[in-house]
Design a protein around this motif. Structure first.
Motif, PDB file in Angstrom:
ATOM      1  N   ASN A  46       0.693  -1.213   0.096  1.00 16.12           N
ATOM      2  CA  ASN A  46      -0.039  -0.067   0.045  1.00 16.12           C
ATOM      3  C   ASN A  46       0.978   1.205   0.033  1.00 16.12           C
ATOM      4  O   ASN A  46       0.498   2.192  -0.593  1.00 16.12           O
ATOM      5  N   LEU A  47       1.964   1.297   0.905  1.00 18.85           N
ATOM      6  CA  LEU A  47       2.885   2.518   0.850  1.00 18.85           C
ATOM      7  C   LEU A  47       3.455   2.562  -0.371  1.00 18.85           C
ATOM      8  O   LEU A  47       3.584   3.642  -0.950  1.00 18.85           O
ATOM      9  N   ASP A  48       4.047   1.325  -1.116  1.00 14.76           N
ATOM     10  CA  ASP A  48       4.358   1.666  -2.332  1.00 14.76           C
ATOM     11  C   ASP A  48       3.535   2.116  -3.306  1.00 14.76           C
ATOM     12  O   ASP A  48       4.026   2.937  -4.324  1.00 14.76           O
ATOM     13  N   VAL A  49       2.401   1.861  -3.384  1.00 16.63           N
ATOM     14  CA  VAL A  49       1.393   2.472  -4.245  1.00 16.63           C
ATOM     15  C   VAL A  49       1.207   4.098  -3.897  1.00 16.63           C
ATOM     16  O   VAL A  49       1.421   4.743  -5.155  1.00 16.63           O
ATOM     17  N   ILE A  50       1.184   4.320  -2.934  1.00 16.63           N
ATOM     18  CA  ILE A  50       1.011   5.806  -2.612  1.00 16.63           C
ATOM     19  C   ILE A  50       2.334   6.555  -3.047  1.00 16.63           C
ATOM     20  O   ILE A  50       2.263   7.525  -3.741  1.00 16.63           O
ATOM     21  N   MET A  51       3.502   5.882  -2.728  1.00 19.81           N
ATOM     22  CA  MET A  51       4.675   6.685  -3.158  1.00 19.81           C
ATOM     23  C   MET A  51       4.853   6.884  -4.672  1.00 19.81           C
ATOM     24  O   MET A  51       5.291   7.692  -5.194  1.00 19.81           O
ATOM     25  N   THR A  52       4.240   5.695  -5.219  1.00 18.80           N
ATOM     26  CA  THR A  52       4.268   5.860  -6.839  1.00 18.80           C
ATOM     27  C   THR A  52       3.393   6.693  -7.316  1.00 18.80           C
ATOM     28  O   THR A  52       3.569   7.675  -8.362  1.00 18.80           O
TER      29      THR A  52
END
Length: 291
Positions: A46-52
């Protein structure tokens, strides 16, 4: 980051949910309830999705550019998929859509693009997990747990892929035929949820209750869209007043902008949390179908 006012408010809502989920996970971990690490892995995804999504992962051109409600921001963005680009081009030149409908259709295309991106992140995670699992020499009880995690991730991949295929078929149909005036829902996320709910293991009574909840959810989303538009307008006016140097006028505009910004953040958080809860319920229903 050079984000618009609307995108900054969305980032705030996403991070607020991420923070709440991480606090919940820390409590579970302290109680020994995430031994397999599945919830932690999901938090990382989920954090990876937000960062991207907001261009914070250090990669160039990875940010999903926001649709600007004032300017024609649609032309400055890409869909990263030739099939979607072709459909969008046909829809724009078909003459079947009003400006408002084109804006709504663009939101559907962007939503579909984000779904594909989330699917690819999960796929990459599963591939890495499988590679690690294959390299293990001695099978153990822990490995059996990891096999169960992989099974759950494959099921999640299957659900996401089904949603992507359904979404593409809908975009293809709408792009060629225009919007159906008798359609029950208009918001892309609500349409996705309703299509998936009809495939889940719900009774007629549960499905009808879910339909009513989706109507309330769609109204909440529309209210959020309204505040997003007002925030963008207020941001443009604020920039204009800053250039004139009228301090009294500037203070009034700042007060209105701050009020709209906080309301947009609050609604954004509520919409995304509600979406999270609805998606979880559907996921449970789909899992029952497979048992």
């Amino acid at each position: 980051l050079h984000l618009s006012a609307v995108k900054l408010a969305e980032l705030h809502s996403d991070l607020k949910i991420q923070e709440k989920d991480e606090l919940s996970w820390k409590k579970l971990k302290a109680e020994g309830l995430d031994e397999d690490g599945e919830k932690e892995a999901k938090l990382r995804r989920n954090l990876d999705v937000i960062m991207t999504k907001y261009g914070m992962n250090g990669k160039k051109n990875s940010q999903l550019v926001d649709t600007n409600y004032i300017k024609d921001g649609m032309e400055s963005d890409t869909l990263d998929d030739p099939r979607l680009e072709k459909l969008w081009s046909k829809a724009k030149t078909s003459g079947k859509f009003s400006d408002e409908e084109l804006d709504k259709l663009w939101r559907e295309f962007k939503h579909h693009k984000e779904k594909i991106h989330e699917y690819n992140i999960l796929l990459e995670t599963v591939s890495r997990t499988e590679d690690i699992h294959k390299n293990l020499i001695n099978p153990s009880e822990e490995n059996l747990v990891k096999e169960e995690i992989l099974h759950n991730k494959h099921r999640e991949l299957k659900d996401k892929l089904r949603s992507i295929n359904q979404g593409f078929e809908r975009l293809r149909k709408v792009s060629h035929q225009g919007y159906d005036t008798t359609s029950e829902f208009e918001e892309p996320r609500v349409i996705d949820l309703w299509d998936m709910a009809k495939s889940a293991n719900f009774t007629e009574k549960e499905l009808e209750s879910f339909r009513e909840e989706l109507k309330h959810f769609e109204a909440k989303i529309e209210k959020h869209h309204h505040y997003q538009k007002q925030l963008e307008i207020s941001h443009q006016k604020l920039k204009h007043v800053e250039e004139t140097g009228d301090k009294d006028h500037l203070n009034r505009k700042k007060e209105k902008y701050t009020m709209l910004e906080e309301k947009t953040k609050e609604l954004g958080y509520k919409v995304k949390k509600h979406l999270q809860d609805l998606s979880s319920r559907i996921s449970q229903g789909l899992q029952h179908n497979e048992l």
